[in-house]
Design an enzyme around this catalytic site. Sequence first.
Site, PDB file in Angstrom:
ATOM      1  N   PHE A  42       0.809  -1.218   0.000  1.00  0.00           N
ATOM      2  CA  PHE A  42       0.000   0.000   0.000  1.00  0.00           C
ATOM      3  C   PHE A  42       0.845   1.272   0.000  1.00  0.00           C
ATOM      4  O   PHE A  42       0.432   2.308  -0.528  1.00  0.00           O
ATOM      5  CB  PHE A  42      -0.923  -0.028   1.225  1.00  0.00           C
ATOM      6  N   TYR A  43       2.039   1.218   0.592  1.00  0.00           N
ATOM      7  CA  TYR A  43       2.858   2.414   0.734  1.00  0.00           C
ATOM      8  C   TYR A  43       3.270   2.947  -0.640  1.00  0.00           C
ATOM      9  O   TYR A  43       3.895   2.244  -1.445  1.00  0.00           O
ATOM     10  CB  TYR A  43       4.114   2.137   1.559  1.00  0.00           C
ATOM     11  N   SER A  44       2.910   4.186  -0.908  1.00  0.00           N
ATOM     12  CA  SER A  44       3.172   4.820  -2.209  1.00  0.00           C
ATOM     13  C   SER A  44       2.640   3.980  -3.365  1.00  0.00           C
ATOM     14  O   SER A  44       3.196   3.993  -4.463  1.00  0.00           O
ATOM     15  CB  SER A  44       4.664   5.104  -2.401  1.00  0.00           C
ATOM     16  N   SER A  45       1.572   3.225  -3.113  1.00  0.00           N
ATOM     17  CA  SER A  45       0.922   2.401  -4.150  1.00  0.00           C
ATOM     18  C   SER A  45       1.914   1.483  -4.852  1.00  0.00           C
ATOM     19  O   SER A  45       1.905   1.325  -6.076  1.00  0.00           O
ATOM     20  CB  SER A  45       0.223   3.301  -5.170  1.00  0.00           C
ATOM     21  N   GLY A  46       2.794   0.879  -4.053  1.00  0.00           N
ATOM     22  CA  GLY A  46       3.769  -0.063  -4.590  1.00  0.00           C
ATOM     23  C   GLY A  46       5.144   0.521  -4.801  1.00  0.00           C
ATOM     24  O   GLY A  46       6.141  -0.210  -4.820  1.00  0.00           O
TER      25      GLY A  46
END
Length: 347
Positions: A58-62
């Site tokens: 989820f962090y920075s959308s991958g």
Amino acid sequence: MQYIHLGQSGLKVSRLCLGTMNMGSKQWKPWIFDEAQSEPLIRHALEQGINFIDLADFYSSGAGEEVVGRVISRIANRDELVLTTKVGYPIGGGLNNQGHSRKHIMDSIDASLRRLGTDYVDIYMLHYFDVNTPVEETWAAMDAIVRSGKARYVGVSTMYTWQLAKILWCCERNGFVKPINMQLQLNCAYREEEREMIPFCRDQGLGVSVFSPLARGLLSCDFNSVRNKTDFFTQEMYADGASLEVAQSVSRVAALRGVMPAQVAQSWVLHHPGVDCMLVGADSIAQIDTAVAALETELSIDERYELERNYTPCDVINDYTAGKRIAREPRPAQGIFIDELNTRKIA
């Protein structure tokens, strides 16, 4: 650096775990570090003996996994590290791009491994408890991932104690691999997990790793930081009067000691009897050094009372209680901090 076995497993990890939510792409959040900014932080963490790194798809959308994966490939021996990543929150498009269905879990582990540039993660974790998917389906998928070799262990994060109990019951009933770690939120301003979750994890042999030891930056007492001004979750979770009073107590203890407030707040977490590891989401090398110093910082009885006196019960922080927190009131000062407070008022 101090090292422990995580839970009842044979996995040995540093008591400090490098959090990477702030690494990836500024398109996701204004306070995120890009690859060039992230590398010195990762390098210094490894030099200080940290072998435990926490990620999530989820962090920075991958992009967070991609950034950390590339840095690790340049500066570290992957097999000497313990990498954990999490699954559950939305990433990408489509109706099945979130949650803990077998489809999403199986798709997500492969995507995380591609982004990280590795054949396996050491711990694959549920980011929360998905109430819309049968726990048997979720845990059959997690079990299959371990048996396939794509993850060495599995873990969980951010849920009610009864939900963890349901997972353990499912594992017992079906012969599935059990989680070795619970990642939960704990700090001077949020202590609800002391009531049930931490004692239950101790009883069941799960390791306990803590995120947000600074209450999403509040307990750094830098109230004008970009993070404190722009992070929606800080306002959602820690905007009440009691949390702000706790922050002031952290500042008072730190001032009398002559150290940074973060060192005091992190010491409280690291010396908590229910805590094994603490995540460090650092914006600078100095902040990593502060967390390392907190390992050796022993708080006095008066200091602990000052840090704890403002705390009163509140709603558990999870996905189901947003916007429902109870207003809280602090207790009066005690001991040496009475004189310190009176001096400030006179001045």
